[in-house]
Scaffold this motif. Structure first.
Motif, short mmCIF file in Angstrom:
data_model
loop_
_atom_site.label_atom_id
_atom_site.label_comp_id
_atom_site.label_asym_id
_atom_site.label_seq_id
_atom_site.Cartn_x
_atom_site.Cartn_y
_atom_site.Cartn_z
N LEU A 245 31.11 35.15 49.35
CA LEU A 245 31.13 36.32 50.23
C LEU A 245 30.71 37.59 49.48
O LEU A 245 29.82 38.32 49.95
CB LEU A 245 32.51 36.49 50.88
CG LEU A 245 32.61 37.64 51.88
CD1 LEU A 245 31.71 37.39 53.09
CD2 LEU A 245 34.05 37.84 52.34
N PRO A 246 31.30 37.87 48.29
CA PRO A 246 30.83 39.04 47.54
C PRO A 246 29.33 38.98 47.22
O PRO A 246 28.65 40.01 47.29
CB PRO A 246 31.65 39.00 46.25
CG PRO A 246 32.81 38.14 46.52
CD PRO A 246 32.44 37.21 47.63
N ILE A 247 28.82 37.80 46.89
CA ILE A 247 27.38 37.67 46.58
C ILE A 247 26.56 37.97 47.83
O ILE A 247 25.59 38.74 47.79
CB ILE A 247 27.06 36.26 46.04
CG1 ILE A 247 27.68 36.06 44.65
CG2 ILE A 247 25.55 36.03 46.00
CD1 ILE A 247 27.56 34.64 44.12
N GLY A 283 23.22 39.31 43.01
CA GLY A 283 24.64 39.14 43.32
C GLY A 283 25.29 38.11 42.41
O GLY A 283 26.37 38.33 41.87
N GLY A 284 24.59 36.98 42.20
CA GLY A 284 25.11 35.92 41.33
C GLY A 284 25.27 36.40 39.89
O GLY A 284 26.28 36.15 39.25
N ALA A 285 24.25 37.13 39.41
CA ALA A 285 24.28 37.62 38.02
C ALA A 285 25.43 38.61 37.84
O ALA A 285 26.17 38.54 36.86
CB ALA A 285 22.95 38.27 37.66
N LEU A 286 25.61 39.52 38.79
CA LEU A 286 26.70 40.50 38.69
C LEU A 286 28.05 39.79 38.76
O LEU A 286 29.02 40.20 38.12
CB LEU A 286 26.59 41.55 39.80
CG LEU A 286 25.42 42.52 39.66
CD1 LEU A 286 25.35 43.46 40.85
CD2 LEU A 286 25.53 43.33 38.36
N GLN A 287 28.10 38.70 39.53
CA GLN A 287 29.33 37.91 39.64
C GLN A 287 29.66 37.25 38.29
O GLN A 287 30.81 37.29 37.86
CB GLN A 287 29.14 36.86 40.74
CG GLN A 287 30.43 36.31 41.29
CD GLN A 287 31.19 37.32 42.13
OE1 GLN A 287 30.60 38.23 42.71
NE2 GLN A 287 32.49 37.17 42.19
N VAL A 288 28.62 36.70 37.63
CA VAL A 288 28.82 36.09 36.31
C VAL A 288 29.32 37.13 35.33
O VAL A 288 30.21 36.88 34.52
CB VAL A 288 27.49 35.47 35.81
CG1 VAL A 288 27.62 35.04 34.35
CG2 VAL A 288 27.10 34.27 36.67
N LEU A 296 34.89 43.93 43.16
CA LEU A 296 35.85 44.94 42.67
C LEU A 296 36.47 45.66 43.87
O LEU A 296 37.67 45.91 43.91
CB LEU A 296 35.15 45.93 41.73
CG LEU A 296 34.45 45.28 40.52
CD1 LEU A 296 33.69 46.30 39.70
CD2 LEU A 296 35.47 44.56 39.64
N TRP A 297 35.63 45.95 44.86
CA TRP A 297 36.08 46.65 46.05
C TRP A 297 37.06 45.80 46.87
O TRP A 297 38.09 46.27 47.32
CB TRP A 297 34.83 47.02 46.87
CG TRP A 297 35.09 47.77 48.11
CD1 TRP A 297 35.62 49.03 48.22
CD2 TRP A 297 34.81 47.33 49.44
NE1 TRP A 297 35.69 49.39 49.54
CE2 TRP A 297 35.20 48.37 50.30
CE3 TRP A 297 34.26 46.17 49.99
CZ2 TRP A 297 35.06 48.26 51.70
CZ3 TRP A 297 34.12 46.07 51.35
CH2 TRP A 297 34.53 47.11 52.19
N LEU A 298 36.71 44.48 46.99
CA LEU A 298 37.59 43.55 47.74
C LEU A 298 38.93 43.42 47.04
O LEU A 298 39.97 43.29 47.68
CB LEU A 298 36.93 42.18 47.87
CG LEU A 298 35.75 42.08 48.85
CD1 LEU A 298 35.12 40.68 48.79
CD2 LEU A 298 36.17 42.40 50.27
N GLN A 299 38.91 43.47 45.68
CA GLN A 299 40.16 43.37 44.93
C GLN A 299 41.03 44.59 45.19
O GLN A 299 42.26 44.50 45.30
CB GLN A 299 39.88 43.26 43.43
CG GLN A 299 39.55 41.82 43.02
CD GLN A 299 38.92 41.74 41.65
OE1 GLN A 299 38.70 42.76 40.99
NE2 GLN A 299 38.62 40.53 41.22
#
Ligand SMILES: [Zn+2]
Length: 302
Positions: A245-247, A283-288, A296-299
């Protein structure tokens, strides 16, 4: 990503590289990133050429003709290795000092030493992006096996982005092995994550597949390619369903901003398709790197 345990605990407890200081480790990774960025440029140039060469042969085989009789090129594309890098304009073979990532571009002031033609700014930009990403990885991780795997993942995402930007294509030859490697890694290296990651691969593929068909039925147009589903499945297989979802949110926002910007500065019209793969990869790279602003926002919200 959780710590790697399981198969080779004794081996894994020894770091691959002992850092002299953390700064030396970060600089080392930045240099490795710049070199891999340079290699990504080469792969992104050669991979589609090889694919088109293969397609020409397949079409000719299917029609039981020769490629030449169909007006298709029969020239074999250059091999992956063994061919020295050349200036794309004058074909002069480049010396080693003209191949140092980023620095050679700066030293040459963006022009070929031999013919004086401009060199695309994309080459040093890609090297720079890879150097920064690898440095960011090094800042978060000690030198150990998981870094090697995460670095490989970042590298593959970069190559896929470049090919998709140029060709509107995410080759199956890259996305599918990437997905299966993710499942393999989950099975044998991080068995505790297996369930999340198999579900990630399924949900990654099916969610975009569903969006694609709803969009197609509603508008009669195709909003993305099948390669996007496979890339999302690969990211699910590596990062687990929780990352999807974040990605997807980051990719949608970043891709829309980019698309609207292109229309505003009139380099694209509304009908022109915009590759979605690079934004999923971002999105994937930032997630890694644990730097996805959406996560960060969802957290914060949770
Ligand atoms: Zn030249």
């Amino acid at each position: 990503m959780p710590d790697v345990g399981g198969l080779f605990p004794a081996l894994l407890s020894e770091p691959l590289v002992h850092p002299v200081t953390p700064m030396a480790w970060v600089l080392w990774m930045a240099a490795v990133g710049a070199c891999l960025g340079s290699f990504a440029n080469v792969l992104a140039m050669h991979w589609p050429r090889r694919l088109k060469w293969q397609w020409n042969r397949d079409v000719a085989d299917y029609l039981e003709r020769t490629p030449a009789s169909l007006g298709l090129s029969e020239d074999a594309p250059p091999g992956w290795f063994g061919r020295r890098s050349r200036c794309p304009h004058c074909q002069t073979v480049l010396g080693w000092w003209q191949l140092v990532p980023i620095f050679s571009f700066l030293m040459l002031r963006g022009r070929c030493h031999h013919c004086g033609q401009r060199i695309s700014w994309r080459y040093p930009a890609v090297e720079m992006v890879a150097a920064v990403a690898f440095a960011a990885l090094a800042m978060r991780q000690s030198p150990d096996w998981p870094v090697l795997i995460q670095a490989l993942l970042l590298f593959v995402l970069l190559v896929l982005s470049l090919i998709d930007l140029d060709e509107m294509l995410l080759p199956d030859d890259i996305t599918l092995p990437l997905m299966w490697l993710g499942i393999f890694h989950a099975c044998f290296i991080e068995p505790a994550t297996l369930y999340d990651r198999v579900v990630g691969a399924m949900v990654g593929y099916l969610s975009l597949w569903l969006v694609f068909h709803i969009f197609r039925i509603a508008t009669g147009r195709e909003g993305m390619g099948h390669g996007d589903f496979k890339l999302m499945a690969a990211l699910g297989a590596w990062l687990g369903w929780q990352a999807l979802l974040p990605i997807a949110l980051l990719a949608s926002v970043a891709g829309s901003v980019w698309g609207i910007s292109l229309i505003v500065i009139k380099r694209a019209d509304r009908q022109q398709p915009i590759p979605f793969g690079p934004w999923i990869a971002l999105g994937g790279a930032l997630q890694v790197l644990e730097l996805n602003p959406v996560t960060l926002w969802l957290q914060v919200l949770a």
